[in-house]
Write a protein that holds these residues in place. Structure first.
Motif, PDB file in Angstrom:
ATOM      1  N   THR A  44       0.830  -1.203   0.000  1.00 51.59           N
ATOM      2  CA  THR A  44       0.000   0.000   0.000  1.00 51.59           C
ATOM      3  C   THR A  44       0.867   1.256   0.000  1.00 51.59           C
ATOM      4  OG1 THR A  44      -1.742  -1.174   1.199  1.00 51.59           O
ATOM      5  CG2 THR A  44      -1.820   1.228   1.244  1.00 51.59           C
ATOM      6  N   ALA A  45       1.907   1.260   0.832  1.00 50.41           N
ATOM      7  CA  ALA A  45       2.817   2.424   0.880  1.00 50.41           C
ATOM      8  C   ALA A  45       3.562   2.582  -0.442  1.00 50.41           C
ATOM      9  CB  ALA A  45       3.793   2.258   2.039  1.00 50.41           C
ATOM     10  N   PHE A  46       3.958   1.457  -1.058  1.00 55.87           N
ATOM     11  CA  PHE A  46       4.686   1.518  -2.323  1.00 55.87           C
ATOM     12  C   PHE A  46       3.826   2.113  -3.434  1.00 55.87           C
ATOM     13  CE2 PHE A  46       6.036  -0.417  -6.356  1.00 55.87           C
ATOM     14  CZ  PHE A  46       7.343   0.038  -6.407  1.00 55.87           C
ATOM     15  N   LEU A  47       2.523   1.800  -3.409  1.00 53.78           N
ATOM     16  CA  LEU A  47       1.629   2.370  -4.428  1.00 53.78           C
ATOM     17  C   LEU A  47       1.590   3.890  -4.342  1.00 53.78           C
ATOM     18  CD1 LEU A  47      -1.326  -0.180  -4.284  1.00 53.78           C
ATOM     19  CD2 LEU A  47       0.252   0.160  -6.190  1.00 53.78           C
TER      20      LEU A  47
ATOM     21  N   PHE B  53       5.540   7.827   6.547  1.00 55.95           N
ATOM     22  CA  PHE B  53       6.940   7.965   6.123  1.00 55.95           C
ATOM     23  C   PHE B  53       7.016   8.490   4.687  1.00 55.95           C
ATOM     24  CE2 PHE B  53      10.569   6.103   3.854  1.00 55.95           C
ATOM     25  CZ  PHE B  53      11.619   6.637   4.583  1.00 55.95           C
ATOM     26  N   VAL B  54       6.160   7.922   3.808  1.00 52.75           N
ATOM     27  CA  VAL B  54       6.136   8.395   2.417  1.00 52.75           C
ATOM     28  C   VAL B  54       5.737   9.863   2.365  1.00 52.75           C
ATOM     29  CG1 VAL B  54       4.948   8.150   0.188  1.00 52.75           C
ATOM     30  CG2 VAL B  54       5.681   6.113   1.447  1.00 52.75           C
ATOM     31  N   MET B  55       4.747  10.256   3.162  1.00 55.42           N
ATOM     32  CA  MET B  55       4.284  11.643   3.179  1.00 55.42           C
ATOM     33  C   MET B  55       5.392  12.588   3.654  1.00 55.42           C
ATOM     34  SD  MET B  55       0.524  10.760   4.780  1.00 55.42           S
ATOM     35  CE  MET B  55       0.276  12.388   5.472  1.00 55.42           C
TER      36      MET B  55
ATOM     37  N   PRO C  48       4.236  18.266 -10.074  1.00 58.12           N
ATOM     38  CA  PRO C  48       2.941  17.636  -9.747  1.00 58.12           C
ATOM     39  C   PRO C  48       3.107  16.200  -9.242  1.00 58.12           C
ATOM     40  CG  PRO C  48       3.241  17.734 -12.116  1.00 58.12           C
ATOM     41  CD  PRO C  48       4.359  18.523 -11.524  1.00 58.12           C
ATOM     42  N   GLY C  49       4.202  15.531  -9.612  1.00 55.57           N
ATOM     43  CA  GLY C  49       4.405  14.147  -9.177  1.00 55.57           C
ATOM     44  C   GLY C  49       4.492  14.035  -7.669  1.00 55.57           C
ATOM     45  N   SER C  50       5.260  14.903  -7.043  1.00 53.45           N
ATOM     46  CA  SER C  50       5.396  14.866  -5.586  1.00 53.45           C
ATOM     47  C   SER C  50       4.060  15.141  -4.909  1.00 53.45           C
ATOM     48  CB  SER C  50       6.435  15.894  -5.136  1.00 53.45           C
ATOM     49  OG  SER C  50       7.705  15.563  -5.637  1.00 53.45           O
ATOM     50  N   MET C  51       3.314  16.125  -5.479  1.00 51.76           N
ATOM     51  CA  MET C  51       2.030  16.457  -4.891  1.00 51.76           C
ATOM     52  C   MET C  51       1.060  15.277  -4.997  1.00 51.76           C
ATOM     53  SD  MET C  51      -0.822  19.243  -6.088  1.00 51.76           S
ATOM     54  CE  MET C  51      -1.270  18.144  -7.429  1.00 51.76           C
TER      55      MET C  51
ATOM     56  N   THR D 176      -1.930  10.875  -2.683  1.00 54.98           N
ATOM     57  CA  THR D 176      -2.253   9.440  -2.733  1.00 54.98           C
ATOM     58  C   THR D 176      -1.957   8.774  -1.393  1.00 54.98           C
ATOM     59  OG1 THR D 176      -1.767   9.364  -5.107  1.00 54.98           O
ATOM     60  CG2 THR D 176      -1.791   7.260  -3.911  1.00 54.98           C
ATOM     61  N   ALA D 177      -0.782   9.082  -0.839  1.00 55.96           N
ATOM     62  CA  ALA D 177      -0.418   8.519   0.464  1.00 55.96           C
ATOM     63  C   ALA D 177      -1.404   8.972   1.531  1.00 55.96           C
ATOM     64  CB  ALA D 177       1.002   8.930   0.840  1.00 55.96           C
ATOM     65  N   LEU D 178      -1.805  10.236   1.466  1.00 60.51           N
ATOM     66  CA  LEU D 178      -2.737  10.766   2.462  1.00 60.51           C
ATOM     67  C   LEU D 178      -4.091  10.087   2.362  1.00 60.51           C
ATOM     68  CD1 LEU D 178      -3.331  12.840   4.667  1.00 60.51           C
ATOM     69  CD2 LEU D 178      -3.894  14.492   2.864  1.00 60.51           C
ATOM     70  N   LEU D 179      -4.581   9.899   1.145  1.00 63.71           N
ATOM     71  CA  LEU D 179      -5.879   9.246   0.961  1.00 63.71           C
ATOM     72  C   LEU D 179      -5.830   7.772   1.362  1.00 63.71           C
ATOM     73  CD1 LEU D 179      -6.976  10.861  -2.432  1.00 63.71           C
ATOM     74  CD2 LEU D 179      -7.862  11.357  -0.144  1.00 63.71           C
ATOM     75  N   LEU D 180      -4.722   7.103   1.021  1.00 62.02           N
ATOM     76  CA  LEU D 180      -4.585   5.701   1.407  1.00 62.02           C
ATOM     77  C   LEU D 180      -4.441   5.548   2.919  1.00 62.02           C
ATOM     78  CD1 LEU D 180      -2.180   4.362  -1.386  1.00 62.02           C
ATOM     79  CD2 LEU D 180      -4.600   3.813  -1.090  1.00 62.02           C
ATOM     80  N   ALA D 181      -3.871   6.575   3.568  1.00 62.67           N
ATOM     81  CA  ALA D 181      -3.695   6.513   5.020  1.00 62.67           C
ATOM     82  C   ALA D 181      -4.999   6.746   5.770  1.00 62.67           C
ATOM     83  CB  ALA D 181      -2.661   7.553   5.461  1.00 62.67           C
ATOM     84  N   TYR D 182      -5.999   7.278   5.095  1.00 59.54           N
ATOM     85  CA  TYR D 182      -7.234   7.635   5.787  1.00 59.54           C
ATOM     86  C   TYR D 182      -7.943   6.405   6.356  1.00 59.54           C
ATOM     87  CZ  TYR D 182     -12.037   9.019   6.557  1.00 59.54           C
ATOM     88  OH  TYR D 182     -13.270   9.210   7.122  1.00 59.54           O
TER      89      TYR D 182
END
Length: 580
Positions: free
Chosen positions: A26-29, A143-145, A266-269, A274-280
């Motif tokens: 999930t984090a890798f995605l 960590f990704v965020m 835009p890639g970093s954003m 994505t990480a934030l939404l997956l972390a929800y």
């Protein structure tokens, strides 16, 4: 047990490994989203068009397999936990004293245990899945965020502290409500079970309407309690959603401003969002974890309330095996009462000689059946002592004491299974020939062979497919196959018709030879040949002697009972000699 423990650890290790793999995927995605945006959409790298989608597909496949693996393994662990505690509970309950079951309705106890056992499984599984899946997934994504953008991470994490404080308050409210809900639901299930077991009485007395009203009131209470629990549990959702929405909206607004004004990639954003939404989702589940654990822990604590109970008639630390080679029984100055201040037996003394038959008769409430219960050590005497061959029964193991006793109760009870299995419960190592011989002695073979499958015919719930007399004869056969030196008959022929009583009495007369027998009887015709008859009244022996001796005492209790029965007033005699 040790091997099972190691297997349990290995199973949890496999589940945790799968959960870590799923969290990592999930984090890798989220991580790879930066390359997807920058390399494909910004840099238009042709190689990336083929490689990155393949990597994304492979990551999803691994995550799917990992989720499948952890779900199956945790389900097996949960089922194993339920099975272990069911075995442990049943073993412990069968060791508890008779008074425990007098104080707890069996149907209510079964329903409560059925609900509570799942609490232990939920506690362990919630802990493992939350820590290994949700917590790890959240840590990896945070960590990704942070790696992508520390400032945006700080904005997103501001929602955490208010949620934690709110959950702590809700968990305390949930604890009491959950315990009440478990008790009410157990009462609902118990009432339904009792109604099903007593359906003939329900219909005979047209009790359907009042029973429905009573159960509907319980169901309404259970519904109200469940609604209250749902309200408390789900109270976290709107607050969590609003705080998370505020954090995500702030992140999108701030990152969009930086991209437009300062030209951020835009890639970093996208990777960060994505990480934030997956972390929800894992964050939301973790926010509810304490509330869910409170419910599970309440169930688990109620199970341990039962497991921590000590039998009131526990074996003494130095208890030895009872030999009972002769089987002489003596009650010496025994006093006993079921409740404080209420004596059932008062300074009662008598000797039941080895190999002889002692009959107990008397009015209802006199203490006859209490004598039988005390001899089997269902309760402990409060004063005095009971001995078998001179050994105080409190100084021997309960198992060895009861193994020397065969018991036929007034109300026969049959268990789920076949006729053969019910008789064999008297002695598990009995052969088929010994079972058949016991059935013949109990005059039961005739109806057994007439049954559809003979000895292999199922008896139904508590023998509902059999008549009362047939159930009693199977109960007698179960006692006879035990081949114990002491035989207790608590009005064993009370459920028989005249023909069956005559047949069974002849069988019992043969079975009584060379055994110490105590008979509780209300039909005096069945005890005229007893070696001694004891008249119990008010918790004391008021008369003793043979049938001939006692009948000659015209003003005595026994003579009065005998006169009532032999004088034709059978109903009055039965009432006078009813079970004590």
């Amino acid at each position: 047990m040790r091997e099972n423990g190691h297997l349990f650890v290995r199973q949890y290790a496999v589940a945790i490994g799968c959960l870590i793999a799923a969290a990592g995927c999930t984090a890798f995605l989220a991580w790879i989203m930066r390359d997807v945006i920058d390399k494909i959409f910004v840099q238009q790298n042709r190689t990336a068009i083929y490689s990155l989608p393949a990597i994304v597909f492979l990551t999803f496949a691994i995550r799917g397999l990992a989720n499948y693996g952890q779900a199956v393994v945790l389900a097996r662990i949960g089922n194993n936990i339920v099975a272990r505690y069911q075995r442990r509970l049943f073993a412990h309950i069968t060791e508890l004293s008779v008074d425990f079951f007098a104080e707890n309705r069996s149907a209510h106890l079964a329903a409560r245990i059925n609900q509570n056992v799942s609490g232990i499984r939920d506690t362990l599984n919630l802990t493992v899945t939350s820590l290994a899946r949700d917590a790890l997934t959240l840590v990896f994504l945070v960590f990704v965020m942070i790696w992508q953008d520390p400032v945006l991470s700080g904005i997103a994490l501001l929602a955490g502290p208010p949620i934690v404080l709110m959950i702590g308050g809700l968990a305390r409210k949930l604890r009491a409500a959950t315990r009440q809900a478990i008790d009410i639901n157990a009462r609902v299930l118990a009432s339904m079970q009792e109604a099903a077991q007593g359906i003939t009485v329900v219909k005979a007395f047209t009790m359907e309407a009042p029973l429905r009203e009573r159960i509907e009131r319980l169901i309404l209470k259970a519904e109200e309690r469940s609604n209250k629990i749902a309200g408390i549990t789900e109270r976290t959702s709107p607050v969590t959603e609003m705080l998370a929405g505020l954090a995500i909206a702030g992140v999108i607004g701030y990152s969009g401003y930086r991209a437009v004004v300062y030209g951020y990639s835009p890639g970093s954003m996208f990777a960060f969002i994505t990480a934030l939404l997956l972390a929800y989702d894992p964050a939301r589940r973790l926010a509810k974890l304490q509330v869910q654990l409170e419910r599970a822990l309440v169930n688990a604590s109620m199970i341990y309330e039962i497991l921590d109970m000590e039998p009131r008639q526990a074996d003494a630390p130095d208890a030895k095996e009872l030999k009972a080679e002769r089987g002489e029984i003596a009650f010496r100055n025994v006093s006993f009462g079921y409740y404080p201040g209420e004596s059932v037996l008062r300074d009662l003394s008598f000797v039941a000689p080895a190999g002889k038959t002692t009959a107990l008769i008397g009015a209802s409430g006199g203490g006859k059946s209490t004598i039988v219960a005390l001899l089997q050590r269902f309760y402990d005497v409060q004063e005095g002592a009971i001995t078998v061959d001179g050994e105080d029964i409190r100084n021997v193991t309960k198992r060895s004491l009861r193994s020397k006793i065969a018991y036929v109760p007034q109300a026969p009870y049959l268990f789920e299974g076949t006729i053969r299995e019910n008789i064999r419960l008297g002695r598990p190592d009995a052969t088929d020939e010994e079972i058949a011989e016991a059935a013949r002695q109990a005059q039961a073979e005739e109806f057994i062979l007439a049954a559809p499958q003979g000895y292999d015919t199922p008896v139904g719930e508590n023998g509902m497919t059999l008549s009362g007399g047939q159930r009693q004869r199977l109960s007698i056969a179960r006692a006879l196959v035990r081949n114990a030196p002491i035989l207790l008959l608590d009005e064993a022929t009370s459920a028989l018709d005249t023909r069956s009583e005559t047949l069974v009495q002849a069988a019992l007369d043969a079975a009584m030879k060379n055994r110490t027998v105590i008979v509780v009887a209300h039909r005096l015709s069945t005890i005229t040949n007893a070696d001694q008859i004891l008249v119990v009244d008010g918790g004391q022996i008021v008369e003793r002697g043979t049938h001939r001796d006692l009948v000659d005492r015209e003003e005595g209790h026994y003579a009065r009972f005998y006169g009532l029965q032999s004088g034709g007033s059978r109903r009055s005699a039965d009432l006078a000699g009813a079970r004590g």
